[in-house]
Design a protein around this motif. Structure first.
Motif, PDB file in Angstrom:
ATOM      1  N   GLU A 115     -36.424   4.235   8.556  1.00 11.13           N
ATOM      2  CA  GLU A 115     -36.110   4.061  10.042  1.00 11.13           C
ATOM      3  C   GLU A 115     -35.301   2.543   9.993  1.00 11.13           C
ATOM      4  N   ALA A 118     -30.073   3.994   8.653  1.00 17.26           N
ATOM      5  CA  ALA A 118     -28.910   4.612   8.905  1.00 17.26           C
ATOM      6  C   ALA A 118     -27.916   3.872   9.589  1.00 17.26           C
ATOM      7  N   HIS A 121     -23.999   7.053  13.381  1.00 17.48           N
ATOM      8  CA  HIS A 121     -24.184   8.033  13.840  1.00 17.48           C
ATOM      9  C   HIS A 121     -25.161   8.937  13.073  1.00 17.48           C
ATOM     10  N   GLY A 122     -26.217   8.247  12.666  1.00 17.75           N
ATOM     11  CA  GLY A 122     -27.255   8.943  11.667  1.00 17.75           C
ATOM     12  C   GLY A 122     -26.957   9.036  10.176  1.00 17.75           C
TER      13      GLY A 122
END
Length: 434
Positions: A115, A118, A121-122
């Motif tokens: 978490e 990224a 955009h992921g």
């Protein structure tokens, strides 16, 4: 300090249980009273405890206290001698170690350890670069690459292409399985890394079919075959580009009216200047292969100017100039936070722990990288490890203190070992008045 310290699956004990489970599934065809899993866990202990040599590990395994600690901490029922250790791992196919990288990354994802990792955009940034892990003018095997010198001498060496998840704002890096650069890959650096990258990226996509990746590499990678391979694997990219190698592209950008120039200034006086163009042909020979071009100059207050340029398949606009630039420059974390750490922070990356006749050198490289990955996961997710490292003040001091306790005390578990560094038992002195 009595509260639970984070996720058990991402602690040293949990990660090593995962390793032992994966190792236990590898075919063990050798006739030995010491199972393969104990050989492999001994390798993780060798690098996890930062032993400077296999000889010292072999000497320590004969001590009753250290044998007990190997059993308690690493689950090693019987550590092999250095001779049998080398012989057994020499004939093992290194590909059997790949599943452990995948299993450790899966544990990291399940435990929400990625978490905030990224980047855009992921997508995760995957940095690729090559490094050497063995070199000699006398010792060699059938897989050694050769460099022939003018004086007639030959240098034998092993190299690997590493792939590491990085983030410009995070300290940790997470290596995926590196790809050995084989002798058959060619004599030139460009050809070697290019062939190895085909295998590595194909394996990454096969093992992680849903992982959204932005591959960041140096200018050697900004060629049409490699870019088409990345596109076929559904991987985004930010690749270095040099004017000396991409003259057609740079001329196209310079002579296109829609090329955009932007400049920003920080509060400290640093100026950031960008030149960008979407949809530029990579070169004259591959005119149909369009890329997005980004060039960057950093003007420091002291007058120093730093210059970079890249090609990417990510559309460029005013909102993501800084993001793309910082993501591209994070490529250096594979050198600074990975290779330099392995060489200078106690892992003894450049020490020859054994070469063998077949696969030993490569297997040991994998085991060292896996030990490093386990440490990186703990550094991000295990508060016991984090607190112990803070108390030790540096990684080198932490490794020294762990080894010191390992050598002198019977250790019941990893938690007790880490706690002994930041919350040591108090020694009460009393006077003998008899």
């Amino acid at each position: 300090m009595s509260a639970p310290f984070g996720r058990q699956s991402l602690s040293a004990a949990g990660l090593l249980r995962t390793a032992r489970s994966v190792f236990g599934k590898i075919p063990d065809e050798a006739a030995s009273d010491i199972p393969l899993v104990d050989h492999l866990m001994s390798g993780l202990a060798l690098f996890g405890l930062k032993y400077p040599s296999l000889l010292q590990f072999d000497q320590d395994r004969k001590d009753a206290t250290k044998r007990a600690n190997l059993r308690t901490l690493y689950g090693i029922e019987r550590a092999p001698s250095d001779t049998w250790f080398r012989q057994r791992l020499d004939v093992m196919d290194p590909k059997h170690l790949r599943p452990l990288y995948k299993a450790l990354l899966a544990a990291l994802q399940r435990g929400k350890g990625l978490e905030g990792f990224a980047y855009l955009h992921g997508h995760y940034l995957l940095s690729l670069d090559g490094t050497g892990y063995f070199s000699s003018q006398s010792i060699h095997c059938q897989h050694c690459a050769e460099k022939h010198h003018r004086d007639g001498t030959i240098t034998y060496y092993h190299q690997a292409l590493a792939a590491v998840l990085v983030h410009p704002d995070q300290r940790e890096v997470f290596p995926l399985a590196p790809e050995p650069i084989m002798r058959a890959d060619g004599a030139k650096k460009n050809d070697c890394e290019r062939n190895a990258s085909k295998r590595l990226l194909s394996d990454v996509r096969r093992e992680h079919p849903h992982l959204k990746l932005i591959v960041i590499e140096d200018a050697l990678a900004s060629n049409a075959p490699h870019i088409r391979h990345l596109q076929a694997l559904n991987m985004r990219f930010i690749l270095g580009a040099k004017e000396s190698d991409h003259g057609f592209l740079f001329d196209w950008v310079a002579n296109t009216p829609t090329t955009i120039v932007r400049e920003y200034k920080d509060e400290d006086g640093t100026r950031h200047r960008f030149r960008s163009l979407n949809g530029a042909p990579l070169n004259e020979s591959n005119f149909d292969l369009e890329v997005n071009f980004l060039e960057y100059w950093e003007h420091a207050p002291d007058g120093k100017v730093t210059h970079f340029s890249w090609v990417t398949d990510i559309p460029i606009d005013d909102t993501n100039l800084m993001t793309l630039m910082r993501g591209a420059r994070a490529r250096w974390k594979i050198e600074n936070e990975t290779f330099n750490t392995l060489k200078n922070q106690g892992y003894h990356f450049e020490h020859n722990f054994g070469h063998g006749d077949q696969h030993l050198s490569t297997v040991l490289m994998h085991l060292m990288m896996l030990a490093f990955l386990i440490d990186q996961i703990q550094q991000r997710c295990c508060r016991l490890f984090q607190t112990a490292m803070t108390a030790a003040q540096s990684k080198i001091r932490l490794w020294d203190q762990l080894r010191h306790r390992f050598n002198l005390c019977l250790i019941p578990n990893w938690e007790a070992l880490y706690r002994s560094i930041f919350d040591p038992p108090k020694l009460v002195l009393t006077w003998d008045t008899s």
